[in-house]
Design a protein around this motif. Structure first.
Motif, mmCIF file in Angstrom:
data_model
loop_
_atom_site.group_PDB
_atom_site.id
_atom_site.type_symbol
_atom_site.label_atom_id
_atom_site.label_comp_id
_atom_site.label_asym_id
_atom_site.label_seq_id
_atom_site.Cartn_x
_atom_site.Cartn_y
_atom_site.Cartn_z
ATOM 1 N N ALA A 109 -39.565 -8.276 -36.483
ATOM 2 C CA ALA A 109 -40.738 -8.251 -35.603
ATOM 3 C C ALA A 109 -40.771 -9.480 -34.693
ATOM 4 N N TYR A 110 -40.127 -10.553 -35.103
ATOM 5 C CA TYR A 110 -40.144 -11.801 -34.343
ATOM 6 C C TYR A 110 -38.764 -12.213 -33.836
ATOM 7 N N SER A 111 -37.778 -11.345 -33.990
ATOM 8 C CA SER A 111 -36.418 -11.718 -33.619
ATOM 9 C C SER A 111 -36.212 -11.657 -32.105
ATOM 10 N N PRO A 112 -35.321 -12.488 -31.603
ATOM 11 C CA PRO A 112 -35.020 -12.438 -30.174
ATOM 12 C C PRO A 112 -34.297 -11.148 -29.816
ATOM 13 N N GLU A 113 -34.490 -10.677 -28.591
ATOM 14 C CA GLU A 113 -33.843 -9.447 -28.141
ATOM 15 C C GLU A 113 -32.792 -9.753 -27.092
ATOM 16 N N GLY A 114 -31.714 -8.978 -27.127
ATOM 17 C CA GLY A 114 -30.637 -9.126 -26.154
ATOM 18 C C GLY A 114 -30.831 -8.201 -24.971
ATOM 19 N N GLU A 115 -29.985 -8.345 -23.976
ATOM 20 C CA GLU A 115 -30.126 -7.568 -22.751
ATOM 21 C C GLU A 115 -29.796 -6.083 -22.922
ATOM 22 N N MET A 116 -29.149 -5.702 -24.026
ATOM 23 C CA MET A 116 -28.858 -4.287 -24.284
ATOM 24 C C MET A 116 -29.877 -3.668 -25.240
ATOM 25 N N GLY A 117 -30.966 -4.381 -25.529
ATOM 26 C CA GLY A 117 -32.016 -3.857 -26.396
ATOM 27 C C GLY A 117 -31.827 -4.180 -27.865
ATOM 28 N N GLN A 118 -30.803 -4.912 -28.216
ATOM 29 C CA GLN A 118 -30.553 -5.242 -29.611
ATOM 30 C C GLN A 118 -31.445 -6.396 -30.059
ATOM 31 N N LYS A 119 -31.741 -6.408 -31.354
ATOM 32 C CA LYS A 119 -32.484 -7.518 -31.955
ATOM 33 C C LYS A 119 -31.512 -8.314 -32.804
ATOM 34 N N TYR A 120 -31.579 -9.624 -32.692
ATOM 35 C CA TYR A 120 -30.713 -10.509 -33.464
ATOM 36 C C TYR A 120 -31.397 -10.836 -34.787
ATOM 37 N N LEU A 121 -30.841 -10.343 -35.897
ATOM 38 C CA LEU A 121 -31.443 -10.529 -37.215
ATOM 39 C C LEU A 121 -30.911 -11.758 -37.931
#
Length: 52
Positions: free
Chosen positions: A14-26
């Protein structure tokens, strides 16, 4: 005795940063990375990938 790798950061999705392709970095570290694509539909298995 194995020591913990303190270079790894884990986050709540819920608080992870998001990448330009819509992915979340866990999780990310020197030798590990875990990403989540929530909007990608299940499909055929993809080959493993390793970046150097």
């Amino acid at each position: 005795m194995m020591t913990a790798d303190t270079s790894v950061k884990k986050v709540d999705s819920a608080y992870s940063p998001e990448g330009e392709m819509g992915q979340k970095y866990l999780a990310s570290g020197k030798s590990v990375s875990m990403r989540l694509w929530e909007s990608e539909q299940p499909g055929e298995a993809k080959p493993e990938a390793q970046r150097k």
